[in-house]
Motif scaffolding. Structure first.
Motif, short mmCIF file in Angstrom:
data_model
loop_
_atom_site.label_atom_id
_atom_site.label_comp_id
_atom_site.label_asym_id
_atom_site.label_seq_id
_atom_site.Cartn_x
_atom_site.Cartn_y
_atom_site.Cartn_z
N CYS A 14 64.52 47.99 46.45
CA CYS A 14 63.13 48.25 47.06
C CYS A 14 63.56 48.15 48.52
O CYS A 14 62.74 48.43 49.45
N ILE A 15 64.82 48.35 49.04
CA ILE A 15 65.09 48.73 50.66
C ILE A 15 65.17 50.34 50.81
O ILE A 15 65.69 51.15 50.28
N VAL A 16 64.04 50.62 51.54
CA VAL A 16 63.68 51.70 51.87
C VAL A 16 64.52 52.24 53.08
O VAL A 16 64.83 51.78 54.26
N THR A 17 65.26 53.49 52.86
CA THR A 17 66.02 54.04 54.06
C THR A 17 65.97 55.64 53.95
O THR A 17 65.31 56.18 52.57
N PRO A 18 66.67 56.28 54.72
CA PRO A 18 66.91 58.00 54.33
C PRO A 18 67.54 58.10 53.07
O PRO A 18 67.11 59.41 52.39
N ASP A 19 68.04 57.32 52.55
CA ASP A 19 68.83 57.57 51.22
C ASP A 19 67.59 57.60 50.01
O ASP A 19 67.95 58.22 49.00
#
Length: 458
Positions: free
Chosen positions: A100-105
């Motif tokens: 659930c973690i939003v990053t540029p990945d």
């Protein structure tokens, strides 16, 4: 299955404390531009789109990651034959509590997986002597370009994909289309070029220095990187790399495995080499794993009936499974062995709670910008509705320091600081007026105290 996983990941999104940088990317989405100091624009576009439909809340912020994780898992499941190997991925941190973690990945993984799927379709058509239309090559260029708009790491798919075409042979059948798809991808990534021209190429130089900086060789950095990879996905991607490279000829006979071989072997070997040169962030190799699991399933099939074939793959997931279990337990019931100062999970939850309290107090004061020392606190406060600014020159540059600001730019403003105000902070200001103190407590231990001051220009 994608909808079910998205629902599960959305529950994780509501329960797990958000990281500082997630709020930072949310701030990007509120000020859309061609690109950003740290990364390209795709993460901001995804968050902006999610927020448009779901509103201003944590679920909306994290929905792009939830949906992407589910789609990427579905693509891996589709490509892995037999599929039983892929199901074990659900015990790894990336496809469990970390999904659930939003990053540029997030856009990187989505478009890397889609591009890998597209490459396999191209190679299958080449193997069957089926035609490849201009529209098909255009689609590949768009996927590649969108991946670069997500994260610069997507550029590794270019040499890896080209290598897969070289292994396929008969360049007269694909070279022209491949070059055309490269032109399309370049056009798609023009926002990055435009932004860097506007900012004298400072962002791209920062990224180059960050990723390819002065080497600092040593086994310690390599060991840290390898250890983190095992916690993310287990031991199989590391242990089977020599087998994959040794058997590249037989694996390259299959269009599906040929593409997976190149989009896993090339970038993963590059990151392992890079880890010997200095510190390497553990998430950099994430995209390369997408192509690994079909190769792992092939190894498993060739070892069917042996002890290693029966138990080797299951045991390889043990480190990742334990990492996921430990993170889940610690999120719900902090492990006392970990000191409060080292407890990043609990500290993050306390920071979010403290930021909400700060924001509520600041909204009752006369309006004015609030200066803090790091981009993380700027983002955290802005998410809670505070006009926060980063004090230029006090910490690493960010999106917020593109137009440097200081408290002396305003007749009156506020300063929120985690220490006694330094002379450089007070320069050009009248004597600051203390307003409040906010202690950051983690599991009963005081880590720091944030002071809120009102200041006026001298």
């Amino acid at each position: 299955m994608v909808l079910a996983l998205t629902l599960v990941y959305s529950c994780f999104a509501a329960l797990c404390a958000p990281a500082d940088d997630e709020f930072y990317y949310w701030c990007w989405a509120q000020q859309l531009q061609w690109s950003y100091y740290d990364h390209p624009v795709m993460t901001a576009l995804m968050i902006r789109g999610s927020g448009t439909f779901l509103g201003h809340n944590l679920i909306a912020l994290r929905m792009p990651a939830c949906l992407t994780s589910a789609i990427v898992f579905a693509i891996i499941l589709h490509l892995t034959q037999p599929r039983k190997i892929a199901w074990w991925l659900l015990v790894t941190p990336l496809f469990s509590i970390g999904a659930c973690i939003v990053t540029p990945d997030t856009p990187l993984l989505l478009f890397w997986a889609a591009y890998l799927l597209w490459l396999i379709a191209v190679h299958s058509r080449l193997a069957d002597a089926r035609p490849l239309t201009l529209g098909f090559w255009t689609l590949g260029g768009v996927l590649l370009g969108c991946g670069v708009l997500g994260k610069y790491t997507m550029a590794l798919a270019v040499p890896a994909g080209f290598l897969s075409f070289l292994l396929a042979g008969t360049p007269r059948r694909w070279l022209a289309g491949y070059l055309f798809h490269g032109v399309v991808s370049f056009v798609v990534t023009l926002p990055i070029l435009i932004f860097n021209i506007q900012h004298d190429f400072v962002p791209i130089l920062y990224q180059w220095t960050h990723s390819m900086g002065t080497p600092n060789p040593g086994l310690r950095h390599f060991g840290d990187f390898v250890g983190l990879q095992m916690l993310l996905f287990g031991t199989a991607p590391l242990v089977l790399l020599p087998w994959v490279l040794w058997n590249w000829r037989s694996l390259a006979q299959s269009p599906r495995l040929r593409v997976c071989l190149c989009l896993y072997g090339f970038p993963f070997a590059f990151f392992l080499w890079k880890a010997t040169r200095g510190h390497l962030e553990g998430n950099w190799a994430l995209a390369s794993y997408i192509g690994f699991w079909p190769l792992a399933a092939e190894w498993h099939e060739r070892r069917r009936g042996t002890f290693s074939g029966k138990w080797g793959m299951r045991l390889s997931f043990l480190p990742a499974g334990l990492a996921s279990l430990g993170l889940t337990v610690h999120t719900l019931w902090p492990i006392p062995v970990l000191s409060p100062a080292s407890d990043r999970v609990t500290r993050q939850a306390e920071k979010n709670r403290l930021a909400a309290q700060m924001a509520a107090d600041l909204k009752r004061l006369p309006p004015g910008p609030v200066f803090v020392d790091t981009y993380q606190w700027v983002a955290l406060l802005r998410f809670h509705g505070v006009d926060a600014r980063q004090f230029a020159g006090m910490s690493r540059p960010s999106h917020f320091t593109q137009s440097p600001e200081t408290p002396t730019d305003y007749p009156e403003c506020y300063i929120l600081w985690s220490d006694i105000l330094k002379p450089v902070v007070k320069a050009g200001l009248k004597e600051p007026q203390p307003l409040a103190e906010y202690p950051l407590m983690v599991r009963g231990q005081l880590l720091t105290v944030f002071g809120l001051w009102k200041v006026e220009r001298r």
